[in-house]
Design an enzyme around this catalytic site. Sequence first.
Site, mmCIF file in Angstrom:
data_model
loop_
_atom_site.group_PDB
_atom_site.id
_atom_site.type_symbol
_atom_site.label_atom_id
_atom_site.label_comp_id
_atom_site.label_asym_id
_atom_site.label_seq_id
_atom_site.Cartn_x
_atom_site.Cartn_y
_atom_site.Cartn_z
ATOM 1 N N HIS A 1 94.676 25.707 62.137
ATOM 2 C CA HIS A 1 94.489 26.480 60.845
ATOM 3 C C HIS A 1 95.277 28.172 61.801
ATOM 4 C CE1 HIS A 1 92.263 24.347 58.932
ATOM 5 N NE2 HIS A 1 92.546 24.153 57.853
ATOM 6 N N GLY B 1 82.951 26.749 57.588
ATOM 7 C CA GLY B 1 83.982 25.078 57.004
ATOM 8 C C GLY B 1 84.274 24.902 55.674
ATOM 9 N N LEU C 1 83.553 25.787 51.799
ATOM 10 C CA LEU C 1 83.666 27.174 51.855
ATOM 11 C C LEU C 1 82.403 27.805 50.730
ATOM 12 C CD1 LEU C 1 87.488 27.421 51.436
ATOM 13 C CD2 LEU C 1 86.652 28.272 53.146
ATOM 14 N N GLY D 1 88.966 31.692 49.249
ATOM 15 C CA GLY D 1 89.224 30.667 49.015
ATOM 16 C C GLY D 1 86.843 30.581 48.966
ATOM 17 N N HIS E 1 99.551 28.532 56.836
ATOM 18 C CA HIS E 1 97.889 27.801 56.367
ATOM 19 C C HIS E 1 97.143 27.303 57.469
ATOM 20 C CE1 HIS E 1 93.139 27.524 54.565
ATOM 21 N NE2 HIS E 1 93.683 26.656 55.207
ATOM 22 N N GLU F 1 70.468 26.707 42.913
ATOM 23 C CA GLU F 1 70.450 26.510 43.343
ATOM 24 C C GLU F 1 70.583 26.770 44.952
ATOM 25 O OE1 GLU F 1 70.902 25.944 40.920
ATOM 26 O OE2 GLU F 1 68.906 25.319 40.000
ATOM 27 N N HIS G 1 59.004 17.198 41.206
ATOM 28 C CA HIS G 1 59.750 16.440 39.437
ATOM 29 C C HIS G 1 60.190 15.642 40.152
ATOM 30 C CE1 HIS G 1 57.544 19.983 37.688
ATOM 31 N NE2 HIS G 1 57.790 19.623 36.998
ATOM 32 N N HIS H 1 67.320 15.573 33.850
ATOM 33 C CA HIS H 1 65.509 15.931 34.835
ATOM 34 C C HIS H 1 65.219 14.679 35.687
ATOM 35 C CE1 HIS H 1 67.132 19.301 33.000
ATOM 36 N NE2 HIS H 1 65.873 20.109 33.302
#
Lengths: 688, 688
Positions: free
Chosen positions: B53, B141, B143, B183, B288, B436, B486, B498
Site C-alpha cells: 500500500h 491491520g 481496522l 477506515g 491505496h 465489548e 453464563h 443469550h
Amino acid sequence: MYAQPGAALRPNPLTKENLIMTSTPDPGALDTLCINTIRALAMDAVEKANSGHPGAPMGLAPAGYVLFTRLMKHHPQKPDWLDRDRFVLSGGHASALLYSLLHLTGYPLCLDDLKAFRQWGSLTPGHPEHGHTPGVETTTGPLGQGFANAVGLAMAERHLAARFNQPGFAIVDHFTYVMCGDGDLMEGVAAEAASLAGHLKLGRLICLYDDNGISIEGATAITFTEDVAKRFAAYGWQVIRVAEGNDPELIFKAVKKAKADRNRPSLVIVKTQIAHGSPNKQGSHEAHGAPLGKQEVCLTKECLGLPADEFCIPQAVFDHCRGCVERGRKAEARWLRQFKAYTKAHPQLADDFVSAMSAFLPKGWDENLPVFTPDQPAVATRVASGKTLQVLARRLPTLMGGSADLAPSNNTFIKDVAEFQAGSYGGRNIRFGVREHAMGAILNGMILHNGIRPYGGTFLVFADYMRPAIRLAALMKLPVIYVFTHDSVAVGEDGPTHQPVEHVASLRAIPNLTVIRPADANETVAAWRTAIKATSGPVALILSRQNLPVLEPGPTCNLAQGAYVVADAKGQPDLILMASGSEVSLAMAAGKRLEQEGVGVRVVSMPSWELFEAAAADYRRQVLPPAVTARVAIEAGIAMGWKQYVGERGAVLGIDRFGASAPGPVVMEKLGFTVDALVDLARKVMKK
Amino acid sequence: MYAQPGAALRPNPLTKENLIMTSTPDPGALDTLCINTIRALAMDAVEKANSGHPGAPMGLAPAGYVLFTRLMKHHPQKPDWLDRDRFVLSGGHASALLYSLLHLTGYPLCLDDLKAFRQWGSLTPGHPEHGHTPGVETTTGPLGQGFANAVGLAMAERHLAARFNQPGFAIVDHFTYVMCGDGDLMEGVAAEAASLAGHLKLGRLICLYDDNGISIEGATAITFTEDVAKRFAAYGWQVIRVAEGNDPELIFKAVKKAKADRNRPSLVIVKTQIAHGSPNKQGSHEAHGAPLGKQEVCLTKECLGLPADEFCIPQAVFDHCRGCVERGRKAEARWLRQFKAYTKAHPQLADDFVSAMSAFLPKGWDENLPVFTPDQPAVATRVASGKTLQVLARRLPTLMGGSADLAPSNNTFIKDVAEFQAGSYGGRNIRFGVREHAMGAILNGMILHNGIRPYGGTFLVFADYMRPAIRLAALMKLPVIYVFTHDSVAVGEDGPTHQPVEHVASLRAIPNLTVIRPADANETVAAWRTAIKATSGPVALILSRQNLPVLEPGPTCNLAQGAYVVADAKGQPDLILMASGSEVSLAMAAGKRLEQEGVGVRVVSMPSWELFEAAAADYRRQVLPPAVTARVAIEAGIAMGWKQYVGERGAVLGIDRFGASAPGPVVMEKLGFTVDALVDLARKVMKK
C-alpha cells in the site's frame, strides 16, 4: 401473497381476559391508565416468571403506548401486512413491554401467553424472537443489533419505494421505528449503522432513545458521558428531545416532528425513568434485570392507582387499545384498494411486486450461468463468484448488496446497475463502508423487510467483525448470503492479520449456517445456485483470492450434496483424499502422483459439511465408503472437526497456527501445503 | 529490567546504506527532502515486493516525519524503554511508512529489511507485527483495533502514573500517538473506544487522522459523510484541524496544541492526499493497495526532486533523522537519573515499579486462595471466580480490569478498590460500558504497555462482539484474561440470544488461546492460577451462571494438565465419561448409576483441550487409555472436535441447535442433558 414463514396466526381469545370494569376516564386519564396497565402487565409477567427486566418496560410504557395506539400504521390481526410500519425493540430485554403492547392492541398473543413469559415453548420468550411471536419484526437482545436491523429495514423500504411506487401510487410507504437504550448506543454496531443511515438520509427511520441514565453497573455517568445528541447530529440526524418521557403528548409531538423531516433520520431522546412508578426502585439499576418483588409490585400498583390483581386490564384500557384492530383493518383495506388500482395501472410492476415480496425465483433464473472448462486458465473463485453474480443480478431484481469497502477485491459490485444512495434508492449496489458489523445487521434488517435478497462481502478474516450479526441471521433462519473472499493463508503478503486460519471452522460451528468453500469456478457457480435457493438460513461463500485450476467434473459437479467424487480409482480405492476449496487441486495432484505409484486413490471435493450432513445416508456412504479407512483431509485452516470424516486411522493436513507475511505460494509451501508433504502423509496413513 | 519478549535488538549496519551526497539544504528544504525520502522508501518497498500500500505512507509521510523526529520521546536504540511515547499505526496497511521511519531514525531495522518487505521471515511483514519488529507497539491491520489499543495504552499510562509518580518524580510521563484513517474511524470498535477515551479524559492520547477522503471503493463521499470533528467533540475530545497535511510546521503546531490540553484526548484532523507526489495517481483510490508501477515511481521521484535509484537516502536526510538516536539516548539518560533518585527517595515504590514492569509474580501470590469442600452448598463457577479474584487482586497490584457493563453478573468487580476514572486513575475497576469490542482491544493496549495485567468480562455469548480483539491478543501472544460467564443454555430464561452454543468450540478454534471451562469452584480457582501464570497467550475462563456442586477431588484437582480423572473404576474401566464445566457433575451422576449396574466407569474432567494437548503424551494416555474405546463426551455446546477424544466407537452428547427461553434446568432437560439420557447413550456406546 405476503405471508412470512413466521408463527401462524392464532385467535386472541377474549374469554381468558381478566378484565375489570372502571368508570370511563377522560382522555388524559385514559392515557395514563393505559400506560400504567402496560407497566402492570410487564411487572406481573416478570414477577410470575421470577425472571426478567421490569425497569425498561415501565420507563418506556408511555412511548410504546403512543407509538402503538396513535402513531404506527399497523394491523394487529395481520402482523405481516406489507406496508405496515416496522417496529424494532432494540433493547430486547424490554420484551415484556412489547408483549404487553402486542396483547393489548390485538395481536394474536393472548393473556395466557403473557402469563407464560420466559417459559418453555411459550410465545413470550425472554427476548423477542422473530418467526416465533407474531408482531416481532426481529430477534433482539444482543445490544445494538436491533438498531442496525432498523437501518436495514428503512433501507429496504426506500429501495422498494423507489422500485415500485408510481405517481399516485405509494405502494411502499411506511416508517421504521426503533426503541433503544444506552446500551444499544454504546455498541459500535449501532454507531456504524447510524453513520450510514445519516449518509443515506433515511428520513423514515425514527429512533426513540430511552435516555434513563441507567445501565447494569449503575448510572451511565460512570462510563457514558458523551453528548449523544451532538454525535447523532454529526451523523446527519435530526435530534429531538422529550424532556418528560412520562408525558405521552410530548412524545407524540416529537415523533410527529420526526416524521415530518424526510431527509434525515431522527433520534428522539426521551428522558425516562427506569421502573417509573415503583416507589423504592424507580431510577435505580436494581430495577434493570430482576423482578421488583411481590411487595414492591403491590406498592407500585397502589401508587399507580391500579388494582392489585395480577394480569388485570381495565375494560376501558382494553377497549381503547383494541381500537388498533379496526384502524389496522381500515388501513390495510385502503392499501388493498390502492394496490388493486395499481395492479390495473401497472400490471407488470404489480406482478413484480408480488414476486419480490414472496421471494419467488423467476422461471429460468439459473439458466445460462457461467460455465468454465478445464482448458481455461486458472481462475480465482472470487472472480468466478463475481461473474456469476453479474448473471444472477440480471435475472433476480431483488438481489442487492455490497461490501464493507472491499468491492473491488470481493467482486461484489453489480455492473451497469446504480448505487443505492440518497439520490438513487433504486440502485442495488450498497456502499457499506468499512463497517462489517453494521453490514451484517443491516443485511438482516433488509431481508426481514421482505422484497429483497441481500448479500454482503468482506475478507473472510473480517467475518469475525460481523459474527454477532451472522449468528442472529442463523438464529432467525434468514437466507442472507455472505461473500467471504481471501479465504486462507494463501492470501499471502498481507500477513497473519489478513489470513484466515480458524474462520472456516468457526463459521461451521454456528448452527443453521451453511458454509460452502468451492474448489473451483464451476463449484462457485453451483455454490451461488445453492445460496440463492436457500430459504431457511444464511449461506457463507468462502472464496479464494488466488487463481485455481478448473477441475475436471466441470459444471456437473455435485456441490449441492456437500461432497462428491472428483477423481476415482478403478474399483475400491485404497485411499481417500478429501479437501475443500483451493486444496482440492492439491489433492488431485497428490492423487495423480500416488496413482503412478500404484495406489488406488479417490479424491473427494467437500465444499460443505452442512450440505453433506443433509444428504442421504446412502449417498454419504457412497462417497466415503466405511470400508476405506485410509483417509486424509486437506484444508488450509485448523484441523478441528475433520476427524469425524477421516476416522481413527486417518489424518488431517491443516494449519494449527497463525499465518505469515510472504507471497501466497511461499506461505502455502512453508506451512506444508505441497504435493510432496501430502503424498508423504498419505503414505504414512496407508502404512497404519 | 524492562526487557520485553519481543524481537532481540540487532545492529543497524550502516555499511549497507545506499547513501547519496547532496548539498546541505536549509532547514525547510531538509524537511521536504526527508519527507520525500520517506515517500520514496515506501514506494520502493512496495514496488520491490510487488505488493502493498503506497498511498497512505506517501500522504502521511509529513506527519510521520514530524512525529518521529520532532515530537516523540523515543529511543530508537532501546525501543522498549519504558517511558517512551507510544506510537500506534492503526491503519497497519501503511506499514511501509512505519518501517521507513524506524529505519531512518535508527531503530534496529536495516535497509535490507526494507528491501525484504512482505517476504517470508523478514522483519517487515505486510502489516506491522508486535513482538516481531522492534519499534512496533502493536499488531495492526484489522481496522479500528490500533485506535482502541492506543486508548488502552493511554489508560495504562495514566494508571501507572497515578500509582507510581511522586512529587518531583514523574517516572511515568509519556504520550500515546495513534495514526488512523477513514477506515479506522468507520469501525465501531474505534467509536466505542473514542467514547470511553473522552469519558476518561485521556489528555495524553493524540490521534492523527489521515483525512484523505479515499477508501478502497472510492471517495469517502460514497459512504462516509458524517462530520467526524463534531462526532469527536461530542465524545469530549479536543479537535484540531490541519488544513495542509503536507506542511510539517502546521502538523507540529497542531500536535503541540494537542499535547497542551491534558484534560481531553485530541483528534488532529490532517487533510492529506493519498499517494501525494505521484503525478498520475495522487488523490486516487487506485493508489491505496497496489504498487504504483515502475514508471510512475520514477516519475514521482522526478517530481519530488529525488534520484531514481531504489532505496537511496540522501546523506543529509540520514544524518538528520539519525539525530533521534542521540536525543533518545539523552532522554533515557535523564529518565534513568530521575529513576535512580526515585529509588532512593521511594525504595519500595521503585521496587514495585520494577516488579510491575517485569510482570514478576510476587512470592506467595497464590497462597491462601479460596478452597471449597464438597459438603459446602453448590456454587456457580462465576461466583467462585469472583471470590478468587478478590484474593488475587490483593496480592497482585497489577491486576486490573472490569466488565462490559456486566460486573454484577460476571463478578469482576474488585471490592474495596477504587474505580479507574478521570478523577482517580489509580483505581483498578474499569467501567468499560456496553462496549465489548473496545474492551477487548483496550485490554490488548493495556498489556502491551507493560505494568498491568488486565482482565475483562462479559457473557460468553458476547465474546463474539470482541472476537477480532481476542484474535489479535492470541496473534500477539498477550496473556490477557477473559472472564466469560453464563456459559451455556443453562443460562435459562434469557433465551437463545443469550445462550452460548457454539462459543466454546469457536474459541478453541483460535490458535494460542487457552480456553478453560472449570467444572466446579476448585477448578475455577485452579483456572485462575493457570491464567495468572500464563505468559504466551490469552486465557478465556468459561464460567457457569448456575450453581454447581463442589466435586470430590477438591483443591487437588489437576486442572493444569487440562484433563484428569475425577472418579474411577476399580481396575481398567469399561467406559470413560469425559466432560467439561457444568456437565462434569452430570457425568459423575451418570457414572454412579452405571457403576450400580456393574459398569466400571471412569469420569474425566476435561476443562481445557489446549492444556491437555500440551501435557506429556504419557499423561494423556494415562487419563484416556487407548484400550478403553467406549467413551462418551458431554458438553452443553456443539459437538465439534470432541470426536478426536471419543474416537470411532465413542459418542458425544452435545447441542447442535440454538437454545430456548425457559428456566435453565428445563432447557437442559429438554435438550437431553439428563442422567437418564446420558446413561442410555453410554449403554449404546458400550454395546457397539
